[in-house]
Structures are given as C-alpha cells and as structure tokens.
Design a protein around this motif. Structure first.
Motif, PDB file in Angstrom:
ATOM      1  N   THR A  38      14.837  30.794  34.002  1.00 34.47           N
ATOM      2  CA  THR A  38      13.631  30.512  33.235  1.00 34.47           C
ATOM      3  C   THR A  38      12.529  30.077  34.183  1.00 34.47           C
ATOM      4  O   THR A  38      12.801  29.463  35.221  1.00 34.47           O
ATOM      5  N   ASP A  39      11.289  30.391  33.833  1.00 34.92           N
ATOM      6  CA  ASP A  39      10.151  29.899  34.606  1.00 34.92           C
ATOM      7  C   ASP A  39       9.420  28.784  33.874  1.00 34.92           C
ATOM      8  O   ASP A  39       8.336  28.359  34.274  1.00 34.92           O
ATOM      9  N   SER A  40      10.040  28.312  32.801  1.00 31.58           N
ATOM     10  CA  SER A  40       9.464  27.227  32.009  1.00 31.58           C
ATOM     11  C   SER A  40      10.167  25.919  32.337  1.00 31.58           C
ATOM     12  O   SER A  40      11.377  25.777  32.116  1.00 31.58           O
ATOM     13  N   LEU A  41       9.425  24.956  32.874  1.00 35.10           N
ATOM     14  CA  LEU A  41      10.010  23.655  33.194  1.00 35.10           C
ATOM     15  C   LEU A  41      10.519  22.964  31.930  1.00 35.10           C
ATOM     16  O   LEU A  41      11.598  22.342  31.946  1.00 35.10           O
ATOM     17  N   ALA A  42       9.787  23.089  30.836  1.00 34.82           N
ATOM     18  CA  ALA A  42      10.205  22.452  29.581  1.00 34.82           C
ATOM     19  C   ALA A  42      11.530  23.045  29.090  1.00 34.82           C
ATOM     20  O   ALA A  42      12.425  22.311  28.641  1.00 34.82           O
ATOM     21  N   GLU A  43      11.652  24.371  29.159  1.00 33.37           N
ATOM     22  CA  GLU A  43      12.895  25.013  28.743  1.00 33.37           C
ATOM     23  C   GLU A  43      14.053  24.588  29.653  1.00 33.37           C
ATOM     24  O   GLU A  43      15.163  24.325  29.195  1.00 33.37           O
ATOM     25  N   PHE A  44      13.773  24.523  30.934  1.00 33.10           N
ATOM     26  CA  PHE A  44      14.800  24.102  31.903  1.00 33.10           C
ATOM     27  C   PHE A  44      15.278  22.691  31.602  1.00 33.10           C
ATOM     28  O   PHE A  44      16.488  22.413  31.599  1.00 33.10           O
ATOM     29  N   LEU A  45      14.340  21.790  31.320  1.00 24.90           N
ATOM     30  CA  LEU A  45      14.698  20.392  31.063  1.00 24.90           C
ATOM     31  C   LEU A  45      15.406  20.201  29.722  1.00 24.90           C
ATOM     32  O   LEU A  45      16.070  19.187  29.507  1.00 24.90           O
ATOM     33  N   SER A  46      15.263  21.174  28.828  1.00 19.40           N
ATOM     34  CA  SER A  46      15.901  21.047  27.504  1.00 19.40           C
ATOM     35  C   SER A  46      17.373  21.419  27.522  1.00 19.40           C
ATOM     36  O   SER A  46      18.095  21.170  26.554  1.00 19.40           O
ATOM     37  N   CYS A  47      17.846  22.022  28.622  1.00 17.59           N
ATOM     38  CA  CYS A  47      19.252  22.424  28.704  1.00 17.59           C
ATOM     39  C   CYS A  47      20.140  21.194  28.859  1.00 17.59           C
ATOM     40  O   CYS A  47      19.852  20.321  29.690  1.00 17.59           O
ATOM     41  N   PRO A  48      21.243  21.098  28.103  1.00 19.57           N
ATOM     42  CA  PRO A  48      22.171  19.971  28.251  1.00 19.57           C
ATOM     43  C   PRO A  48      22.983  20.115  29.539  1.00 19.57           C
ATOM     44  O   PRO A  48      23.798  21.027  29.667  1.00 19.57           O
ATOM     45  N   VAL A  49      22.741  19.246  30.510  1.00 24.05           N
ATOM     46  CA  VAL A  49      23.417  19.323  31.801  1.00 24.05           C
ATOM     47  C   VAL A  49      23.830  17.919  32.253  1.00 24.05           C
ATOM     48  O   VAL A  49      23.361  16.912  31.719  1.00 24.05           O
ATOM     49  N   ASP A  50      24.712  17.882  33.233  1.00 23.87           N
ATOM     50  CA  ASP A  50      25.143  16.622  33.834  1.00 23.87           C
ATOM     51  C   ASP A  50      24.423  16.331  35.145  1.00 23.87           C
ATOM     52  O   ASP A  50      24.210  15.171  35.510  1.00 23.87           O
ATOM     53  N   ILE A  51      24.054  17.397  35.877  1.00 26.40           N
ATOM     54  CA  ILE A  51      23.460  17.255  37.200  1.00 26.40           C
ATOM     55  C   ILE A  51      22.336  18.269  37.355  1.00 26.40           C
ATOM     56  O   ILE A  51      22.477  19.429  36.950  1.00 26.40           O
ATOM     57  N   VAL A  52      21.233  17.831  37.961  1.00 34.87           N
ATOM     58  CA  VAL A  52      20.157  18.737  38.348  1.00 34.87           C
ATOM     59  C   VAL A  52      20.105  18.776  39.864  1.00 34.87           C
ATOM     60  O   VAL A  52      20.082  17.738  40.528  1.00 34.87           O
ATOM     61  N   VAL A  53      20.097  19.985  40.421  1.00 30.49           N
ATOM     62  CA  VAL A  53      19.957  20.176  41.865  1.00 30.49           C
ATOM     63  C   VAL A  53      18.522  20.583  42.156  1.00 30.49           C
ATOM     64  O   VAL A  53      18.027  21.575  41.603  1.00 30.49           O
ATOM     65  N   ASP A  54      17.852  19.812  43.018  1.00 24.68           N
ATOM     66  CA  ASP A  54      16.486  20.138  43.424  1.00 24.68           C
ATOM     67  C   ASP A  54      16.539  20.926  44.721  1.00 24.68           C
ATOM     68  O   ASP A  54      16.722  20.374  45.807  1.00 24.68           O
ATOM     69  N   ALA A  55      16.375  22.249  44.601  1.00 25.03           N
ATOM     70  CA  ALA A  55      16.290  23.135  45.764  1.00 25.03           C
ATOM     71  C   ALA A  55      14.921  23.789  45.812  1.00 25.03           C
ATOM     72  O   ALA A  55      14.767  24.907  46.303  1.00 25.03           O
ATOM     73  N   LEU A  56      13.921  23.080  45.326  1.00 30.39           N
ATOM     74  CA  LEU A  56      12.566  23.609  45.235  1.00 30.39           C
ATOM     75  C   LEU A  56      11.805  23.426  46.539  1.00 30.39           C
ATOM     76  O   LEU A  56      12.049  22.484  47.294  1.00 30.39           O
ATOM     77  N   SER A  57      10.854  24.324  46.775  1.00 35.05           N
ATOM     78  CA  SER A  57       9.913  24.122  47.879  1.00 35.05           C
ATOM     79  C   SER A  57       8.673  23.386  47.414  1.00 35.05           C
ATOM     80  O   SER A  57       7.876  22.929  48.228  1.00 35.05           O
ATOM     81  N   CYS A  58       8.511  23.250  46.097  1.00 36.53           N
ATOM     82  CA  CYS A  58       7.346  22.581  45.513  1.00 36.53           C
ATOM     83  C   CYS A  58       7.647  21.093  45.312  1.00 36.53           C
ATOM     84  O   CYS A  58       8.478  20.730  44.467  1.00 36.53           O
ATOM     85  N   GLU A  59       6.983  20.254  46.096  1.00 35.71           N
ATOM     86  CA  GLU A  59       7.229  18.806  46.017  1.00 35.71           C
ATOM     87  C   GLU A  59       6.809  18.238  44.659  1.00 35.71           C
ATOM     88  O   GLU A  59       7.501  17.374  44.101  1.00 35.71           O
ATOM     89  N   LYS A  60       5.719  18.727  44.109  1.00 33.55           N
ATOM     90  CA  LYS A  60       5.213  18.194  42.841  1.00 33.55           C
ATOM     91  C   LYS A  60       6.222  18.412  41.711  1.00 33.55           C
ATOM     92  O   LYS A  60       6.529  17.488  40.945  1.00 33.55           O
ATOM     93  N   THR A  61       6.751  19.621  41.604  1.00 32.65           N
ATOM     94  CA  THR A  61       7.721  19.911  40.541  1.00 32.65           C
ATOM     95  C   THR A  61       9.008  19.126  40.761  1.00 32.65           C
ATOM     96  O   THR A  61       9.612  18.624  39.806  1.00 32.65           O
ATOM     97  N   GLY A  62       9.423  19.021  42.012  1.00 34.33           N
ATOM     98  CA  GLY A  62      10.627  18.245  42.308  1.00 34.33           C
ATOM     99  C   GLY A  62      10.487  16.798  41.895  1.00 34.33           C
ATOM    100  O   GLY A  62      11.437  16.189  41.376  1.00 34.33           O
ATOM    101  N   ARG A  63       9.325  16.225  42.120  1.00 37.79           N
ATOM    102  CA  ARG A  63       9.100  14.823  41.734  1.00 37.79           C
ATOM    103  C   ARG A  63       9.127  14.671  40.211  1.00 37.79           C
ATOM    104  O   ARG A  63       9.696  13.698  39.682  1.00 37.79           O
TER     105      ARG A  63
END
Length: 625
Positions: free
Chosen positions: A358-383
């Motif tokens: 998905t390219d939607s941050l909101a959709e990504f954050l709505s997924c039920p997960v236990d762990i998020v891995v930040d492998a982004l090159s974008c510091e703003k989105t990672g924060r």
C-alpha cells in the motif's frame, strides 16, 4: 577386554571408571575412552586430552551448534542456519557449527558409490560420501559471509578427529584441537563438516547414520564447551513423534538413559552413550526456539506443547533492505508479513512483494500487527510511524539511525508509555553487532572508548581509492551495488557515521544523542584525490572517549596504519572496538551496507522480541499452574 549384557551406560563406565564420568581431568592428563564396533564390543583406549580447555579460558562462552539434514533440505534453507549462527554470535558466543549434508545428498552419494563398487566394500567410499558435508559447509560459509559473518571451515583432517573401527560406522577416539583453536581465535565462528573422521592411516571414515550428532557431541565433550545444541525439525524431545500425534507431550529435561530409549530416531544412540559417559548435557530444539529440551542427568515431567502463532510484521519501505527482509522472512514460520508500505506501488522491483503493498500510510497503520519495521529512507515518515505505534504497544525495529538519534529520548518515553520495545541494532552497524558488543563489554567493566568504522559506503569508496580508482568511479560503483543512496551526502559528510556514533554514546556512556557535539571531517572530491595519491589505505574513523569525565567525539579520515585497535576490513564492512578502563578490548565486525546484512540484523531484533514474548507466555503459564 569385552563387556556384554550390560546397559550401555554401565558398559561405558565399567571401562572408563567413575572418575571419568564426572568433570574432565586437567589438561595434559589422560583418560580412557570406549569404542563401539558393529558387533557391540567395547575396547578401552587411552587418549590424551586436548591441550586447551577453550570453553573455560575465554570471557565468551563456546557453543557447539549442530544443523542436520532435516533443516538443510536445500540451499534455500542456508540463510536460516546462517541467521541462527549470527544471532548466537551477536549474543557474545564463540561458535563451532557442525553441519550435515543437505537432505538426500548422503543417500545419493552412497548410491553412486554402490553403482561403481557393486556389493564390495571399498576403502574409498567415505572419501566420496563425505563430499556431501564438505559441500554443505562451503555453502554455509558463503551464506555467512553474505550477511557479514566471518567464518572458517575446519575439516576432519584439521581437527585430527581420529576414529577406530569400521570405516562406515567408526567411533571417534581423539581430537587434536590446535588448528581448530587457532581458527576459532581468529574468527570466533568455525564450520565443521560433521559425520567425518580419519583413521590411523589418515584415510577418511564415517561415523554411521546420524553421525553429525556424534561429531558435535564428541567435539563438545572433548573441549568441555559451555553448550552443545542439536537443531532438529522438531522443537525438543517428545514422548511421541509430534508429526504423528498432535498432542504429544514434550520433555523440558530428559535423562541420557531415557533419551536412548525414547529419542533414538532423533539423536544418534552412540552419541548419546558418549554424552552419558562424559556426563555432558545436550540441548535439543528447533531453529528460533527459546526453550530447548535438555538431555542430562534427570528426567522431568513431560508437558503439553502447543505451537505458537507467528508474530505479525509490517515493513515500511521496500527498497534494497525491505526486499531483502521480505525474502528472508519468507522461510521464517515464526513471523508473518502482514503489511508493506511503499512510495510507489507501480515501481518495478527485483523481489516482487509477497503481499499487495500500500502507498497509504493510514491504510498501513490500520493493519493489526505486532511489530513495525522501519526500513524507510524518508526520515519524516519514519518518525511519524514511531510516534504513532509505540504508544499503542506495537514494537518498532528500526534501521533508521537518523530517526532514532534525533529523537531517542522521546521515542523511549513513548515505548515505556505503550509497554512496547524499540530496537535498532541495524541502524548502527549493519550486521556488525556494535550495540550488543558494547552491552557485553559493559557487563565486565566501565567503557573508556569506542572506536569504529561505521559507514560501509565510505569504507567501500576508500578501499577503491587505495586501489587507484577515481572518486566519482568509486562512488558510482557503491551506488550500483546498493551500498550508497542516490544522494550520498549524509555518508560523505560524516553525518551518517555521526548519527550512529551518537547512539553508541548513549549505549556506552549514557550520553543523550541531542547533547553530544561531534566533530566531522567530510570526504569530498578534493580530499579523496589527496587520499588516492597517498597510495595508502584510509578509513573513516568514528571515535568517542571518556577521559577524566570529559567526553569527546569525532569522525575523521585516517590511514589505517594509525588505527591499530581496529581489525583490517575491506569494502562495505564495518567494525568497532570497545575499550574498557582496565584495558580489555571487545571487537565486532560485519557488513555495514547492503540488503542481506541489514535484513539479518533486523531479523535478529525480531527474534529478540519473539524470545521476550515466549518468556512472558511461559511465565504466565507457570503462574496459572
């Protein structure tokens, strides 16, 4: 001297004596060992003990890890085995990894031998069949190197693993450990092809079916190591085969004698008899397990065992690291890839996403997960990701040194608020376990200085400059090989290394990254040309020191000869040396850039979180009982 009609352990002890069944004798003394022939006859021999007890002389404990054909079904399983060795090494253990041939390889080679020899037994059969273990060891070494784990191979001839008896089911009687110890001292990881020994004439022999178990247990017993662990395709020793009976109960601990009766298909009987004789405890578990079955002096009550559901992992970023991570997790049953966040869903990628991204941050954050891995090159989105999920009790595993260094204190507070964990080993050294090495050093004293090469991109470029390449050509090659970003400014200015050094400062000296001033020297085209013309090998040195309460930190370019505390490394490799006030030094090395190395450090953090969950679940279960 022949003993018959006695239980196996009693037969061993009747020959060896009670003293040998306890702790091993001191170096240089002699002890008896027993040989088992195909006719169940025992012969007593006197052998010299190894000259060193390596398991007791180093601060770092020595583990023998055995990986059998049930785990090495094909070359696709090698990354899992290499990853397990990496995690054990990251935990500060020296490793002897004993490997079997890949599944089916031994039978194939025996079939080839039979096709040539017919029904006759030829002395050269072990030479052919042992190639299966040789191949597995070489492939595993390649897999280790790919993720930044240095390893050496030590063959039967190097080990001096002498055997007696039938050439296809021989019994090990002696171990000459000098070459093994030298390789272990240099690299801390040694791979041993199992199942293979040498006879008195130097010819190769085999240790019988399941002989890699015997190799591992014999080496562990002779060297008196801290742990011998047999990795199997089942998670320990069960009353019955769990593949046949779903509710089969598992033994947390089981005696050698009971294991001989119950676990004969799982562990080679001759190896168990040797362990009983030596009073050597063995651990049996599956890859990634946190609670092995212990084979030792006593049998405990078997317990109900239920496989746990995998941890759900969401990966933010699907570039070089994200793709390598998805590929790596594909064969890890302990984790389920639940969501992928990308900038462009239509972009062509080398590794196709295993699930729809998905390219939607909101959709990504709505997924039920236990762990998020930040492998982004974008510091703003990672924060944003960290600030959002940590207070919700969702763990973060980050490869972004800039996100963590710029807001470590706030992120730590958010994790405490949510009861979550923030892990970022991959953000500091790639697969070089810098933070873990600092933790190990701090457990033994006060840190005075940390010196390291922390940027794989710059180290790669400096290596090429030493070989005469022009700066722009070296940079272009680093970008082509995935070691440098399209915009390499953070690497070349020293900002990347400085962000890592600030995290090191907090772990080693308790200094908040935001409170640390770091002097930086840049690698620009003019400076690169000066370095190239010097004809020397230079490195970008990151250093933080605490002298009389004054903390200094800098990123400088120096000739390698001036930095004696660091090991020589090439290309994109990183390294660090942690020096204590009493002068002791702890070192680590690993690949500092590239998808596979960074992904492996992330997987190690994922397993750390998995271990914490399993320990919590076990505690809850104990309290309930």
């Amino acid at each position: 001297m022949v003993h018959a009609n006695l239980p196996s352990r009693a037969r061993w002890q009747s020959l060896i004596g009670d003293d040998a069944a306890g702790p091993a004798t001191q170096a240089g003394s002699q002890a008896s060992v027993v040989l088992l022939s195909k006719k169940e006859k025992f012969v007593s021999l006197v052998i010299a003990k190894p000259p060193e007890k390596v398991g007791r002389q180093s601060i770092e404990p020595l583990f023998v890890l055995k990986f059998g054909s049930s785990l090495l079904r094909s070359t696709a399983d090698l990354p899992r085995v290499a990853g397990e060795i990496y995690r054990q090494r990251r935990a500060g253990r020296r490793i002897i990894a004993v490997v079997s041939a890949l599944e089916g390889e031994t039978d194939r080679l025996l079939g080839e031998a039979a096709a040539v020899t017919g029904l006759s037994r030829c002395r050269g059969v072990p030479d052919l069949v042992s190639l299966g273990e040789e191949r597995a060891a070489a492939l595993l070494r390649l897999s280790c190197d790919r993720i930044g784990l240095r390893a050496e191979i030590c063959r039967a001839e190097d080990l001096g693993l002498e055997t007696r008896g039938d050439g296809l089911s021989a019994v090990p009687v002696k171990l000459h450990s000098e070459i093994l110890l030298k390789k272990l001292s240099a690299h801390n990881v040694v791979i041993v092809p199992g199942f293979v020994g040498v006879d008195s004439q130097g010819g190769r022999t085999l240790l019988g079916r399941g002989g890699s178990d015997y190799s591992a247990i014999f080496i562990g017993g002779e060297l008196e190591v801290a742990c011998v662990r047999l990795y199997k395709d089942v998670d320990g020793v069960f009353e019955q085969d769990p593949a046949q009976k779903e509710d089969a109960r598992r033994f947390p601990e089981i005696s050698w004698d009971d294991a001989l009766r119950i676990a004969r298909p799982l562990i080679q009987p001759q190896a168990l008899e040797y362990a009983a004789c030596k009073q050597l405890a063995i651990e049996v578990e599956a890859l990634g397990s946190a609670s092995p079955s212990r084979v030792g002096p006593v049998t405990g009550r078997p317990e109900a065992f239920a496989a746990q559901s995998p941890l759900r992992v969401a990966v933010a970023g699907y570039g070089v690291v994200g793709q390598a991570l998805a590929e790596r997790l594909d064969r890890e049953p302990a984790f389920e890839l639940a969501a992928i966040l990308v900038r462009d869903k239509n972009r062509s990628r080398i590794v196709s996403p295993p699930i729809a991204p998905t390219d939607s941050l909101a959709e990504f954050l709505s997924c039920p997960v236990d762990i998020v891995v930040d492998a982004l090159s974008c510091e703003k989105t990672g924060r944003i990701l960290c600030d959002t999920v940590l207070p919700l009790g969702i763990h973060i595993v980050s490869a972004s040194k800039r996100v963590i260094s710029s807001g470590r204190a706030n992120l730590s507070d958010a994790a405490v608020q949510g009861g979550s964990q923030l892990l970022y080993s991959a953000a500091v050294g790639g697969s070089a376990a810098v933070l873990e090495t600092i933790d190990q050093a701090r457990s033994h004293g006060v840190v005075a200085e940390v010196v390291g090469v922390l940027n794989g991109t710059v180290n790669f470029i400096l290596q090429r400059l030493a070989q005469g390449a022009a700066f722009r050509d070296a940079l272009a090659e680093a970008q082509q090989r995935g070691f440098a970003e399209e915009n390499p400014e953070a690497d070349l200015s020293g900002a990347d290394a400085a962000a890592k050094l600030s995290l090191i400062a907090h772990r080693a000296l308790g200094v908040e990254p935001s409170h640390l001033t770091i002097r930086r020297e840049s690698l620009d085209e003019q400076r690169a040309e000066q370095i190239r013309l010097s004809g020397e090998r230079w490195v970008q040195v990151a250093r933080i020191s605490n002298a009389a309460g004054t903390i200094t930190a800098d990123i400088v370019l120096q000739p390698l000869r001036e930095v004696e505390i660091l090991p020589a490394i090439v290309d994109e490799w990183n390294c660090a040396a942690v020096k204590l006030e009493d002068g002791r030094i702890y070192r680590c090395v690993g690949r500092g850039a590239g998808g596979a190395a960074t992904a492996e450090a992330i997987v190690a953090d994922l397993y750390e979180l998995l271990g914490q969950r399993r320990r919590q679940d076990s505690l809850v279960l104990d309290l309930a009982c």
